[in-house]
Scaffold this motif. Structure first.
Motif, PDB file in Angstrom:
ATOM      1  N   ALA A  64       0.562  -1.021  -0.237  1.00 56.38           N
ATOM      2  CA  ALA A  64      -0.420  -0.035   0.144  1.00 56.38           C
ATOM      3  C   ALA A  64       1.280   1.085   0.189  1.00 56.38           C
ATOM      4  O   ALA A  64       0.640   2.516  -0.737  1.00 56.38           O
ATOM      5  CB  ALA A  64      -0.762  -0.042   1.001  1.00 56.38           C
ATOM      6  N   GLY A  65       2.131   1.011   1.077  1.00 58.75           N
ATOM      7  CA  GLY A  65       2.849   2.562   0.481  1.00 58.75           C
ATOM      8  C   GLY A  65       3.636   2.601  -0.367  1.00 58.75           C
ATOM      9  O   GLY A  65       3.834   4.088  -1.256  1.00 58.75           O
ATOM     10  N   GLY A  66       3.623   1.436  -1.018  1.00 63.20           N
ATOM     11  CA  GLY A  66       3.938   1.100  -2.951  1.00 63.20           C
ATOM     12  C   GLY A  66       3.535   2.344  -3.639  1.00 63.20           C
ATOM     13  O   GLY A  66       4.309   2.819  -3.973  1.00 63.20           O
ATOM     14  N   VAL A  67       2.369   1.485  -3.482  1.00 62.06           N
ATOM     15  CA  VAL A  67       1.098   1.932  -4.413  1.00 62.06           C
ATOM     16  C   VAL A  67       0.513   3.574  -4.296  1.00 62.06           C
ATOM     17  O   VAL A  67       1.021   4.439  -5.009  1.00 62.06           O
ATOM     18  CB  VAL A  67      -0.094   1.941  -4.247  1.00 62.06           C
ATOM     19  N   ALA A  68       0.992   4.061  -2.770  1.00 63.99           N
ATOM     20  CA  ALA A  68       0.620   5.537  -2.731  1.00 63.99           C
ATOM     21  C   ALA A  68       1.623   6.553  -3.034  1.00 63.99           C
ATOM     22  O   ALA A  68       1.292   7.283  -4.350  1.00 63.99           O
ATOM     23  CB  ALA A  68       0.259   6.030  -1.437  1.00 63.99           C
ATOM     24  N   ALA A  69       2.649   6.055  -3.303  1.00 58.90           N
ATOM     25  CA  ALA A  69       4.170   6.405  -3.590  1.00 58.90           C
ATOM     26  C   ALA A  69       4.286   6.948  -4.799  1.00 58.90           C
ATOM     27  O   ALA A  69       4.847   7.929  -5.399  1.00 58.90           O
ATOM     28  CB  ALA A  69       5.650   6.022  -2.933  1.00 58.90           C
ATOM     29  N   ALA A  70       3.855   5.940  -5.873  1.00 62.95           N
ATOM     30  CA  ALA A  70       3.847   5.749  -7.352  1.00 62.95           C
ATOM     31  C   ALA A  70       2.955   6.582  -7.591  1.00 62.95           C
ATOM     32  O   ALA A  70       3.371   7.220  -8.928  1.00 62.95           O
ATOM     33  CB  ALA A  70       3.316   4.518  -7.756  1.00 62.95           C
ATOM     34  N   LYS A  77       4.765  14.951  -8.821  1.00 65.03           N
ATOM     35  CA  LYS A  77       5.918  15.225  -8.604  1.00 65.03           C
ATOM     36  C   LYS A  77       6.741  14.851 -10.694  1.00 65.03           C
ATOM     37  O   LYS A  77       7.694  15.639 -11.018  1.00 65.03           O
ATOM     38  CB  LYS A  77       7.586  14.247  -8.591  1.00 65.03           C
ATOM     39  N   LYS A  78       6.120  14.263 -11.449  1.00 70.36           N
ATOM     40  CA  LYS A  78       6.041  14.003 -13.030  1.00 70.36           C
ATOM     41  C   LYS A  78       7.236  12.616 -12.934  1.00 70.36           C
ATOM     42  O   LYS A  78       7.652  12.990 -14.032  1.00 70.36           O
ATOM     43  CB  LYS A  78       6.135  14.969 -13.294  1.00 70.36           C
ATOM     44  N   TYR A  79       7.441  11.898 -12.218  1.00 70.13           N
ATOM     45  CA  TYR A  79       8.663  11.053 -12.504  1.00 70.13           C
ATOM     46  C   TYR A  79       8.307  10.076 -13.228  1.00 70.13           C
ATOM     47  O   TYR A  79       9.011   8.689 -14.008  1.00 70.13           O
ATOM     48  CB  TYR A  79       9.061  10.767 -10.940  1.00 70.13           C
ATOM     49  N   LEU A  80       7.100   9.449 -12.921  1.00 67.35           N
ATOM     50  CA  LEU A  80       6.430   8.663 -13.470  1.00 67.35           C
ATOM     51  C   LEU A  80       5.580   8.783 -14.971  1.00 67.35           C
ATOM     52  O   LEU A  80       4.720  10.093 -14.489  1.00 67.35           O
ATOM     53  CB  LEU A  80       6.234   7.298 -12.859  1.00 67.35           C
ATOM     54  N   GLU A  81       5.987   7.947 -16.243  1.00 67.20           N
ATOM     55  CA  GLU A  81       4.235   8.255 -16.918  1.00 67.20           C
ATOM     56  C   GLU A  81       3.103   8.284 -16.547  1.00 67.20           C
ATOM     57  O   GLU A  81       2.002   9.165 -16.679  1.00 67.20           O
ATOM     58  CB  GLU A  81       4.236   7.347 -18.161  1.00 67.20           C
ATOM     59  N   ASN A  82       2.402   7.485 -15.371  1.00 67.22           N
ATOM     60  CA  ASN A  82       1.276   7.286 -14.770  1.00 67.22           C
ATOM     61  C   ASN A  82       1.435   6.413 -13.286  1.00 67.22           C
ATOM     62  O   ASN A  82       2.311   5.478 -13.444  1.00 67.22           O
ATOM     63  CB  ASN A  82       0.514   6.055 -15.917  1.00 67.22           C
ATOM     64  N   ILE A  86       3.628   0.089 -11.006  1.00 67.27           N
ATOM     65  CA  ILE A  86       3.841  -0.863  -9.357  1.00 67.27           C
ATOM     66  C   ILE A  86       4.611  -1.160  -9.698  1.00 67.27           C
ATOM     67  O   ILE A  86       5.273  -1.903  -8.518  1.00 67.27           O
ATOM     68  CB  ILE A  86       3.195  -1.611  -8.801  1.00 67.27           C
ATOM     69  N   LEU A  87       5.271  -1.282 -11.033  1.00 63.09           N
ATOM     70  CA  LEU A  87       6.721  -2.112 -11.307  1.00 63.09           C
ATOM     71  C   LEU A  87       8.138  -1.351 -10.364  1.00 63.09           C
ATOM     72  O   LEU A  87       8.665  -1.600 -10.000  1.00 63.09           O
ATOM     73  CB  LEU A  87       6.976  -2.678 -12.182  1.00 63.09           C
ATOM     74  N   THR A  88       8.120   0.113 -10.939  1.00 62.34           N
ATOM     75  CA  THR A  88       9.209   1.311 -11.055  1.00 62.34           C
ATOM     76  C   THR A  88       9.725   0.819  -8.836  1.00 62.34           C
ATOM     77  O   THR A  88       8.370   2.007  -8.756  1.00 62.34           O
ATOM     78  CB  THR A  88       9.325   2.252 -11.271  1.00 62.34           C
ATOM     79  N   SER A  89      11.467   0.808  -9.179  1.00 65.35           N
ATOM     80  CA  SER A  89      11.629   1.362  -7.641  1.00 65.35           C
ATOM     81  C   SER A  89      11.698   2.439  -7.397  1.00 65.35           C
ATOM     82  O   SER A  89      12.504   3.360  -7.815  1.00 65.35           O
ATOM     83  CB  SER A  89      12.743   0.387  -7.524  1.00 65.35           C
ATOM     84  N   LEU A  90      10.797   3.408  -6.492  1.00 68.53           N
ATOM     85  CA  LEU A  90      11.331   4.575  -6.506  1.00 68.53           C
ATOM     86  C   LEU A  90      12.221   5.027  -6.247  1.00 68.53           C
ATOM     87  O   LEU A  90      12.699   6.094  -6.424  1.00 68.53           O
ATOM     88  CB  LEU A  90       9.645   4.936  -6.007  1.00 68.53           C
TER      89      LEU A  90
END
Length: 278
Positions: A64-70, A77-82, A86-90
């Motif tokens: 859940a923490g990873g999902v929210a951070a994504a 922050k516009k770091y990810l396209e979408n 939930i695969l990318t290590s932030l």
């Protein structure tokens, strides 16, 4: 509940954000299998109960923490396209605020799950917690609303109802997997056995292979197998879980900008039905 427990949950959510939501959940499966092996050997349930489903890899905390951070990393922050990524290590972005968001949602996950347990809710409380935090992350960080946009970029409306081919596929998948998992759960009396196997197998999805997500089927089959003691009833619930997850994915995760987990949604809904009946 003390400051150490709260900080532990913060660390679990932060770690889920750093390595990515799906990698964190995959390790839930692997550590769970280790815990099951220890338990089956006559050892302590600590690894299974307090590590696999506790502050470090509990889905309601790390995933859940990873999902929210994504969602935060993508939409604020516009770091990810979408934010559905939930695969990318932030960790790659080197932004502490992204990790802090994961940690804060880890605390929320711990508190919510504890609240639901104290209320003696007759359902899978981690699944309900993951669902609620997914909704909260979308409301806080997303723009597409809980149910996503009605149309995609090409103007095509999203389809919620399943066509015949998709429906039959989910019935076959749910039946086959549900039957074998129900058999093994009744044999071992370990209801999370199939869940942990399915979670660990998602490592192949992380690698890019098109394998099915099945932990909702396995978990629901496990619950129904233990509750009813009947392999046919458990298999029927596994089929139901397969269909419900497909529909939940279409409702919550189509044309959207964050992840609301269809398997977690399915697990808490189906577990509520099982516990109500049995």
């Amino acid at each position: 509940m003390g400051i150490q427990t709260i900080l532990s949950a913060f660390g679990g959510g932060l770690f889920g954000a750093a390595i990515g939501a799906l990698p964190a959940f995959i390790f839930t499966g692997f550590i769970g299998l280790i815990g099951i092996a220890v338990l089956a050997s006559g050892g302590s349930p600590t690894i299974l109960n307090d590590v696999t489903f506790g502050s470090l890899f509990g889905p309601h905390i790390a995933f859940a923490g990873g999902v929210a951070a994504a969602a935060f990393a993508a939409n604020k922050k516009k770091y990810l396209e979408n934010g559905t990524d939930i695969l990318t290590s932030l960790n790659k972005f080197g932004d502490s605020t992204v990790l802090i968001v994961g940690g804060l949602f880890g605390i929320l996950g711990y508190l919510l799950n504890n609240l639901f347990v104290s209320m003696n809710l007759k359902l899978d409380t981690p699944g309900l917690t993951v669902f609620i935090l997914g909704v909260l992350a979308r409301l806080l960080f997303g723009k597409t609303g809980i149910f996503g946009e009605k149309k995609d970029s090409s103007g095509e409306k999203k389809k919620i109802l399943l066509d015949g081919k998709t429906l039959f596929f989910n019935i076959v998948l749910g039946f086959g997997l549900g039957f074998v998992i129900s058999y093994l759960v009744i044999l071992t009396q370990i209801n999370v056995l199939g869940f942990c196997i399915s979670a660990a197998l998602l490592i192949f999805a992380q690698m890019g292979f098109e394998i099915p997500t099945t932990h909702h089927i396995s978990m629901v089959a496990g619950y129904a197998a233990i509750a009813s003691g009947n392999i046919w009833i458990a298999t029927a619930f596994a089929v139901l879980a397969s269909i419900v997850a497909e529909i939940a994915g279409r409702i919550f995760n189509t044309n959207c900008d964050s992840h609301i987990d269809p398997p977690a949604t399915t697990i808490f809904v189906c577990s509520a039905i099982i516990f109500a009946l049995f």
